[in-house]
Design an enzyme around this catalytic site. Structure first.
Site, short mmCIF file in Angstrom:
data_model
loop_
_atom_site.label_atom_id
_atom_site.label_comp_id
_atom_site.label_asym_id
_atom_site.label_seq_id
_atom_site.Cartn_x
_atom_site.Cartn_y
_atom_site.Cartn_z
N CYS A 27 -2.06 10.21 -6.21
CA CYS A 27 -3.37 9.79 -5.18
C CYS A 27 -4.84 10.87 -5.63
CB CYS A 27 -2.78 9.47 -4.26
SG CYS A 27 -4.40 9.65 -2.86
N ASN A 82 4.27 6.74 -6.59
CA ASN A 82 2.60 7.34 -6.54
C ASN A 82 2.42 8.95 -6.92
OD1 ASN A 82 -0.24 7.35 -7.01
ND2 ASN A 82 -0.81 6.58 -4.83
N LYS A 131 1.03 -1.55 0.24
CA LYS A 131 -0.06 -0.07 -0.19
C LYS A 131 0.93 1.59 0.15
CE LYS A 131 -3.84 2.57 1.05
NZ LYS A 131 -3.76 3.22 -0.10
N LYS A 143 3.22 5.56 -10.79
CA LYS A 143 2.07 5.50 -10.61
C LYS A 143 0.86 7.18 -11.30
CE LYS A 143 -2.13 2.90 -9.75
NZ LYS A 143 -2.60 2.14 -8.36
O1 RRO Z 1 -5.62 6.26 -0.30
C1 RRO Z 1 -6.28 6.60 -1.11
O2 RRO Z 1 -7.06 7.21 -0.62
C2 RRO Z 1 -5.76 6.44 -2.41
C3 RRO Z 1 -5.04 6.10 -3.03
BR1 RRO Z 1 -2.84 6.67 -2.35
C4 RRO Z 1 -4.04 5.88 -4.49
O3 RRO Z 1 -3.29 5.98 -5.36
N1 RRO Z 1 -5.61 5.92 -5.40
C5 RRO Z 1 -6.89 5.59 -4.37
O4 RRO Z 1 -7.87 5.60 -5.06
N2 RRO Z 1 -6.91 6.26 -3.49
#
Ligand code: RRO
Length: 308
Positions: free
Chosen positions: A127, A124, A44, A161
């Site tokens: 987000c 990432n 995660k 990402k």
């Molecule tokens: O944790 C999130 O709210 C989340 C993340 Br980090 C992400 O990269 N993509 C997503 O749909 N939720």
């Protein structure tokens, strides 16, 4: 039957793994993925410090897709570095996803993570759920500047990402710059930002954070994601390895992404609802599909989509 593919040092016996955020925030969950038939495990997205994420109902699914506004719940980078050696015992790639709130956060995260035995980093930059913060993947100048800095910090395999893009020029710009910066792979796509489901009976939103608006995943985004993979593959002339993620729930979905140009795929929504045994089901189904199509080597089909 050879279902293996690879991206640099990442050798996937079966090129299907969890998407960041779907299982994999704790050691137990990561071990469950590594013990399954998945080809790798993705942690995660981790932040510098532990987070419990957004409060209230933060995930909702319908047939057409899912929305989430998890808000980055994770144990903090230190926790994952401490368990890296134990995760490595499974002899499968372990990919660490990193998420920061500023450029400095990413620099600190890469510095820290590069001292540990992860197989690769997935930065990432997409987000959708941090209120008040823009998405780096849509701020091209800043994204490229940041990635240049991160690339200098480590020789580890480093991917990015991405968010979904709606214009060809944007995808071209991203593909060309990421190649220049020597980014090793892209994962496309993160959930589609600014999505909502409504409960008409209760006349309310379906999730609580951020005014009921979150990232859309699952079946609804598959066509969007396929176009991202096709175009990134084309604009990079096949030189930028791609991990596809968005609405994959069957062996034929996996095969479509391979044809589009993906070297591997990740499962989000479908994994959440089927559990880690789903990797075995998909593996069996994919082998059947390849036998029927008389394909001996899955990797020979990467990017072999025919255009009408
Ligand atoms: O944790 C999130 O709210 C989340 C993340 Br980090 C992400 O990269 N993509 C997503 O749909 N939720």
């Amino acid at each position: 039957m050879d279902t293996s593919t690879s991206i640099k040092n990442l050798i996937f016996d079966f090129p299907v793994m969890n998407a960041s955020g779907i299982w994999g925030a704790t050691e137990n969950e990561l071990k469950k993925i590594l013990e399954s038939k998945s080809g790798a495990a993705v942690v995660k997205s981790v932040t510098l410090t532990k987070r419990s994420g957004n409060p209230g109902v933060r995930y909702y699914k319908e047939e057409v897709g899912s929305i989430n506004s998890m808000g980055l719940p994770n144990q903090g980078i230190e926790y994952y570095c401490d368990i890296a050696d134990r995760l490595n015992e499974y002899r499968k790639p372990v990919i660490l996803s990193l998420a920061g709130f500023s450029q400095n956060d990413y620099i600190k995260l890469v510095r820290k993570a590069s001292k540990y035995s992860f197989s690769a980093l997935e930065v990432n930059l997409s987000c959708p759920n941090i209120e008040g913060k823009g998405i780096f993947a849509y701020d091209f100048k800043t994204m490229f500047k940041l990635l240049k800095k991160l690339r200098k910090l480590t020789d580890m395999t480093m991917g990015v990402k991405l968010s979904p893009y709606a214009q060809r020029d944007e995808i071209k710009l991203v593909a060309e710059n990421l190649l220049d910066i020597r980014i090793d792979f892209v994962t496309t796509m993160n959930t589609f930002p600014l999505s909502a489901f409504i409960n008409w009976e209760k006349e309310s939103t379906r999730i609580k954070p951020n005014g009921g608006i979150g990232g859309l995943g699952g079946a609804a985004v598959k066509p969007i994601c396929l176009s991202q993979v096709i175009l990134l593959h084309q604009y990079s002339k096949g030189k930028l390895p791609i991990i596809g993620v968005g609405g994959i729930s069957t062996a034929s979905d996996i095969y479509e992404f391979i044809l589009a140009g993906a070297a591997a795929v990740q499962l989000g929504t479908s994994l959440l609802h089927n559990g880690t045994n789903f990797f075995q089901t998909l593996r069996d189904d994919l082998i059947k599909l390849l036998l029927e199509k008389k394909v001996n080597k899955l990797s020979s089909k990467i990017g072999k989509l025919k255009f009408l």
